[in-house]
Design a protein around this motif. Structure first.
Motif, PDB file in Angstrom:
ATOM      1  N   PHE A  92       0.848  -1.191   0.000  1.00 47.53           N
ATOM      2  CA  PHE A  92       0.000   0.000   0.000  1.00 47.53           C
ATOM      3  C   PHE A  92       0.886   1.246   0.000  1.00 47.53           C
ATOM      4  O   PHE A  92       1.970   1.248   0.575  1.00 47.53           O
ATOM      5  CB  PHE A  92      -0.893   0.029   1.239  1.00 47.53           C
ATOM      6  CG  PHE A  92      -2.074  -0.906   1.181  1.00 47.53           C
ATOM      7  CD1 PHE A  92      -2.307  -1.698   0.081  1.00 47.53           C
ATOM      8  CD2 PHE A  92      -2.951  -0.991   2.254  1.00 47.53           C
ATOM      9  CE1 PHE A  92      -3.389  -2.566   0.026  1.00 47.53           C
ATOM     10  CE2 PHE A  92      -4.031  -1.837   2.214  1.00 47.53           C
ATOM     11  CZ  PHE A  92      -4.262  -2.628   1.110  1.00 47.53           C
ATOM     12  N   LYS A  93       0.396   2.303  -0.648  1.00 45.12           N
ATOM     13  CA  LYS A  93       1.158   3.551  -0.729  1.00 45.12           C
ATOM     14  C   LYS A  93       0.427   4.654   0.036  1.00 45.12           C
ATOM     15  O   LYS A  93      -0.803   4.686   0.068  1.00 45.12           O
ATOM     16  CB  LYS A  93       1.340   3.957  -2.195  1.00 45.12           C
ATOM     17  CG  LYS A  93       2.164   2.957  -3.005  1.00 45.12           C
ATOM     18  CD  LYS A  93       2.155   3.284  -4.486  1.00 45.12           C
ATOM     19  CE  LYS A  93       2.883   4.565  -4.783  1.00 45.12           C
ATOM     20  NZ  LYS A  93       2.954   4.844  -6.234  1.00 45.12           N
ATOM     21  N   ARG A 128      -4.691  -3.909  -3.574  1.00 48.70           N
ATOM     22  CA  ARG A 128      -3.585  -2.972  -3.789  1.00 48.70           C
ATOM     23  C   ARG A 128      -3.937  -1.942  -4.862  1.00 48.70           C
ATOM     24  O   ARG A 128      -3.662  -0.748  -4.701  1.00 48.70           O
ATOM     25  CB  ARG A 128      -2.324  -3.743  -4.191  1.00 48.70           C
ATOM     26  CG  ARG A 128      -1.084  -2.858  -4.306  1.00 48.70           C
ATOM     27  CD  ARG A 128       0.136  -3.655  -4.706  1.00 48.70           C
ATOM     28  NE  ARG A 128       0.020  -4.193  -6.041  1.00 48.70           N
ATOM     29  CZ  ARG A 128       0.127  -5.493  -6.347  1.00 48.70           C
ATOM     30  NH1 ARG A 128       0.359  -6.379  -5.406  1.00 48.70           N
ATOM     31  NH2 ARG A 128       0.011  -5.906  -7.603  1.00 48.70           N
ATOM     32  N   ASN A 132      -4.078   1.943  -3.687  1.00 55.43           N
ATOM     33  CA  ASN A 132      -3.054   2.844  -4.222  1.00 55.43           C
ATOM     34  C   ASN A 132      -3.621   3.891  -5.172  1.00 55.43           C
ATOM     35  O   ASN A 132      -2.918   4.846  -5.519  1.00 55.43           O
ATOM     36  CB  ASN A 132      -1.978   2.033  -4.960  1.00 55.43           C
ATOM     37  CG  ASN A 132      -1.101   1.246  -4.000  1.00 55.43           C
ATOM     38  OD1 ASN A 132      -1.108   1.483  -2.805  1.00 55.43           O
ATOM     39  ND2 ASN A 132      -0.338   0.307  -4.531  1.00 55.43           N
ATOM     40  N   TYR A 184       3.335  -0.672 -10.576  1.00 57.45           N
ATOM     41  CA  TYR A 184       2.565   0.498 -10.152  1.00 57.45           C
ATOM     42  C   TYR A 184       2.134   1.346 -11.346  1.00 57.45           C
ATOM     43  O   TYR A 184       1.027   1.882 -11.365  1.00 57.45           O
ATOM     44  CB  TYR A 184       3.393   1.360  -9.189  1.00 57.45           C
ATOM     45  CG  TYR A 184       3.605   0.745  -7.831  1.00 57.45           C
ATOM     46  CD1 TYR A 184       2.535   0.541  -6.969  1.00 57.45           C
ATOM     47  CD2 TYR A 184       4.874   0.380  -7.393  1.00 57.45           C
ATOM     48  CE1 TYR A 184       2.713  -0.014  -5.710  1.00 57.45           C
ATOM     49  CE2 TYR A 184       5.068  -0.176  -6.132  1.00 57.45           C
ATOM     50  CZ  TYR A 184       3.991  -0.371  -5.303  1.00 57.45           C
ATOM     51  OH  TYR A 184       4.172  -0.922  -4.059  1.00 57.45           O
TER      52      TYR A 184
END
Length: 279
Positions: A92-93, A128, A132, A184
């Motif tokens: 996770f960001k 995710r 994100n 990503y």
């Protein structure tokens, strides 16, 4: 009187001998290390150590709203809930913008899927991609007021209809993975395409293939960028941002074209091989 002094002298010598032995014993005694003299720890005592939360634990607490101590006491098969949710939160960001709204929306999303995540039946990649890119999925939702943000259920419908294999295939077409094997760039472009598909009624084909609907979404977004560029007269930050968007969409569309070219070549080679076998 003489016998009295003899007896006193004898007692004196005995006392001195006792004192000498005590002094000798004190200085000749070996010091034992504390760990040797202390009783050994039992396995239970060794297991009970203070746990220090790390960066992933912070993500679990922040994005899921869970208590680490409680998660460590709850089990799913041979894993604790703590271990299960760490796998989801690992990549996770942090949110750069609208952090509070993003966290509110994702917490609602987690609550909706918490049972599947608890038994590790919810795709880690899907969680995710959503987490994100929450900022994309809640764009334009300020009108719903405080804590009103949510992830459109039609986004989930697309994931469920095509399955994670098709999603992963599409993500890898759109971008390159990093050193951790996480794409990503591809996930971000995919999220943008999914948002556009949901907002503009672009349907997934019956066979579940995402290539055509994603390409259509990216072509439409590229056209929007070109229209915005034509209306800009100044070479300012907004213009530069539009140019970056243009490059991103062109790059993704070129990768889709490259993928389809490679597919056609592979099909042609297979047909040639089949002819060789027949001959």
């Amino acid at each position: 009187m003489k016998d009295f002094f003899k007896n006193e002298w004898k007692l004196f010598l005995q006392d001195m001998e006792a004192i000498g032995n005590a002094v000798l014993s004190f200085f000749s005694r070996k010091e034992e290390p504390l760990m040797i003299s202390a009783a050994p720890e039992t396995p239970e005592e060794q297991a009970v150590q203070e746990y220090v939360p790390d960066e992933i634990d912070y993500k679990v607490e922040t994005y899921f709203g869970e208590n680490i101590g409680e998660l460590k006491e709850s089990f799913c098969g041979d894993k604790t809930q703590h271990e299960v949710l760490r796998e989801y939160a690992k990549f996770f960001k942090p949110y750069g913008e609208n952090a509070e709204m993003c966290q509110t929306a994702f917490k609602k999303y987690y609550d909706r899927h918490a049972l599947k995540m608890a038994v590790n039946e919810f795709p880690v990649e899907q969680a995710r991609i959503i987490q994100n890119n929450v900022d994309l999925f809640i764009q334009g939702q300020e009108v719903f007021g405080e804590n009103g943000q949510f992830i459109d259920s039609r986004v989930d419908s697309i994931f469920e209809k095509v399955g994670m294999d098709q999603v992963s295939k599409m993500v890898n077409i759109l971008g390159e993975a990093d050193e951790n094997g996480i794409n990503y760039q591809g996930e971000r472009t995919f999220a943008e395409a999914i948002c556009h598909m949901v907002d503009n009624g672009i349907k997934v084909e019956k066979d579940g293939n995402l290539v055509n609907p994603v390409r259509k979404a990216l072509e439409e977004k590229l056209n929007e960028v070109h229209a915005s560029l034509r209306s800009h007269e100044d070479w300012n930050d907004d213009y530069q941002a539009l140019l970056s968007q243009e490059r991103k969409y062109l790059y993704a569309l070129n990768r889709i074209e490259q993928y389809e070219t490679e597919e056609r070549i592979a099909e042609f080679e297979n047909k040639l091989n089949e002819l060789d076998v027949i001959v």
